[in-house]
Scaffold this motif. Structure first.
Motif, PDB file in Angstrom:
ATOM      1  N   ARG A 114      43.090  -7.252  31.274  1.00 50.19           N
ATOM      2  CA  ARG A 114      41.682  -7.005  31.461  1.00 50.19           C
ATOM      3  C   ARG A 114      40.915  -5.797  31.391  1.00 50.19           C
ATOM      4  O   ARG A 114      40.818  -5.166  32.553  1.00 50.19           O
ATOM      5  CB  ARG A 114      41.429  -7.788  32.914  1.00 50.19           C
ATOM      6  N   ASP A 262      43.579 -10.686  40.238  1.00 44.39           N
ATOM      7  CA  ASP A 262      42.415 -11.411  40.271  1.00 44.39           C
ATOM      8  C   ASP A 262      41.252 -10.690  40.863  1.00 44.39           C
ATOM      9  O   ASP A 262      40.033 -10.578  40.280  1.00 44.39           O
ATOM     10  CB  ASP A 262      42.695 -12.901  40.726  1.00 44.39           C
ATOM     11  N   ASP A 266      37.704  -8.407  39.307  1.00 49.54           N
ATOM     12  CA  ASP A 266      36.321  -8.926  39.783  1.00 49.54           C
ATOM     13  C   ASP A 266      35.455  -7.729  40.125  1.00 49.54           C
ATOM     14  O   ASP A 266      34.361  -7.440  39.734  1.00 49.54           O
ATOM     15  CB  ASP A 266      36.164 -10.168  40.763  1.00 49.54           C
ATOM     16  N   VAL A 299      36.572 -12.758  32.257  1.00 53.00           N
ATOM     17  CA  VAL A 299      37.019 -12.479  33.344  1.00 53.00           C
ATOM     18  C   VAL A 299      36.089 -13.455  34.419  1.00 53.00           C
ATOM     19  O   VAL A 299      36.695 -13.949  35.494  1.00 53.00           O
ATOM     20  CB  VAL A 299      36.991 -11.172  33.882  1.00 53.00           C
TER      21      VAL A 299
HETATM   22 MG   LIG Z   1      39.000 -14.422  39.073  1.00 49.68          MG
END
Ligand SMILES: [Mg+2]
Ligand SMILES: NC(=O)C1=CN([C@@H]2O[C@H](COP(=O)(O)OP(=O)(O)OC[C@H]3O[C@@H](n4cnc5c(N)ncnc54)[C@H](O)[C@@H]3O)[C@@H](O)[C@H]2O)C=CC1
Ligand SMILES: CC(C)CC(=O)C(=O)O
Length: 384
Positions: A114, A262, A266, A299
């Motif tokens: 990411r 995760d 963000d 994402v």
């Molecule tokens: Mg997420």
């Protein structure tokens, strides 16, 4: 009559899962970009099959992803995934999101890459963080994607629930190898030069047994296999704070587990000012070691608050497509063309041109306007 030469065609099989809410809106734009790549490169053919995953699959089949779709994904070369979920499936067991988890598990897409970058200088203003702090931010979160709390055994009773947060050494080891590979690809200067980038491993080794395993195994892999790469450890909670306070501090690679990855990815959206420009690739191999299957998804989630209005930013999904070309198909030139087209379009404003940005970036352009402008730029780059 002169002899005609024909270039052999390479066919890539893509399973497209458009998903829910804004998923289909942004996937449509990514597929337009893929059409342009195909038009400019007649030797490449992207065969597409479409299927359902998420809430739309629950509505049609009663499950968030069917065994047949999982088989289709496994026999494809890559999956283009539009985000899933929404309030209408709030009480559903299993829920739409569990379809994505099943897909990650089925493809063993263990490394979720990411990248977070303020793509063009004129985008610093979109960030809520002071321009002088956010300028030059460029890091890549490598998140373990098939283990930890998201996949551990669950107990779900009315008054008691638990998620087993378990890691095995092999899972940490293979993720560490992906983090090391990404550190070499991006380099210390963010453009592949200056030696490998720094790898920041993030865990909660002060509290969690799985965090102590994460730290120990990561250190062992780097000591043994990548002694030239600088590895640093940072507790996940203070990392979250420092990413906001001083975003360039973590330029390089953030190597972390499923849950923290995760959340920290963000935070990337808080740094750039929007999730709408952040892509992701969930792959089943080590970058640079050959073709591998993967799931290419933004994402961000399905953004039900803005769906159906034509205002969602398609850049994250389009950049996810570029990651597919790069990691699953090894088409680096075409991947770079898409990435350069995106920065060219987003920079128009900075260069005194037309503002082709969606609302999340302070613009008034529609989803299709941005997609079309990126298509034009890709055509221009690949036709040269
Ligand atoms: Mg997420
Ligand atoms: N990969 C996936 O399928 C994922 C699915 N989800 C699901 O998505 C649903 C909504 O989740 P939220 O927590 O609201 O997160 P979200 O990421 O969908 O939205 C958060 C905020 O960012 C905005 N946003 C997101 N993407 C944008 C884009 N491309 N352009 C402009 N603005 C954008 C939304 O409008 C919203 O205000 C939930 O059901 C969640 O479980 C969440 C994350 C990943
Ligand atoms: C299964 C997903 C909904 C989890 C998530 O938020 C993500 O992967 O970014």
């Amino acid at each position: 009559m002169g002899q005609q030469t024909t270039t052999p065609t390479t066919t890539y099989h893509i399973l497209v899962l458009p998903g829910d809410h804004v998923g289909p809106e942004v996937v449509t734009e990514a597929l337009k970009v893929l059409d342009v790549v195909e038009e400019c490169r007649p030797s490449l053919h992207f065969e597409r099959e479409f299927a359902l995953a998420g809430g739309c699959s629950i509505n049609a089949h009663g499950v968030p992803i069917t065994p047949a779709v999982l088989d289709q994904a496994a026999s494809s070369d890559a999956v283009l995934f539009g985000s899933v979920g929404g309030p209408e499936w709030a009480g559903s067991h299993p829920n739409p999101e569990s379809g994505l988890l099943s897909l990650r598990q089925r493809l063993d897409a263990f490394a979720n890459i990411r990248p977070c970058e303020v793509l063009v200088p004129s985008l610093v203003g979109a960030s809520p963080i002071k321009s002088e702090l956010v300028a030059g931010t460029k890091f890549v979160v490598v998140r373990e994607n098939c283990g930890g709390a998201y996949f551990g055994e669950k107990v779900e009773e009315e008054d008691r629930a638990s998620d087993l947060w378990v890691y095995r050494a092999e899972e940490v080891e293979r993720c560490a190898r992906v983090s090391a590979a990404i550190a070499r690809i991006i380099g210390r200067d963010g453009r592949g030069g200056g030696g490998p980038a720094v790898v920041w491993s993030s865990d909660k080794a002060n509290v969690l047994a799985s965090g102590r395993l994460w730290r120990r195994v990561t250190q062992r892999v780097f000591d043994k296999e990548f002694p030239d790469i600088e590895l640093r450890h940072q507790l996940a909670d203070s990392m979250a704070m420092l990413m906001v306070k001083d975003p360039t501090m973590f330029n390089g690679v953030i190597h972390t587990d499923n849950t923290f990855g995760d959340i920290l990815s963000d935070i990337s959206g808080g740094i750039t000012g929007t999730l709408g420009i952040l892509p992701s690739a969930s792959i089943s191999g080590i970058p640079g070691s050959g073709r591998c299957n993967g799931i290419y998804e933004p994402v961000h989630g399905s953004a039900p608050d803005i769906s159906g209005k034509g205002v969602v930013n398609p850049v994250a999904q389009i950049l996810s497509l570029a990651m597919m070309l790069r990691y699953s198909f090894l088409l680096t030139e075409e991947a770079s063309a898409i990435e350069n087209a995106v920065t060219r379009v987003l920079d128009e404003k900075g260069n005194g041109g037309l503002e082709i940005r969606t609302k999340d970036l302070g613009g008034t352009a529609s989803t299709a306007d941005v997609g079309n402008a990126i298509c034009t730029a890709v055509r221009s780059i690949l036709s040269k």
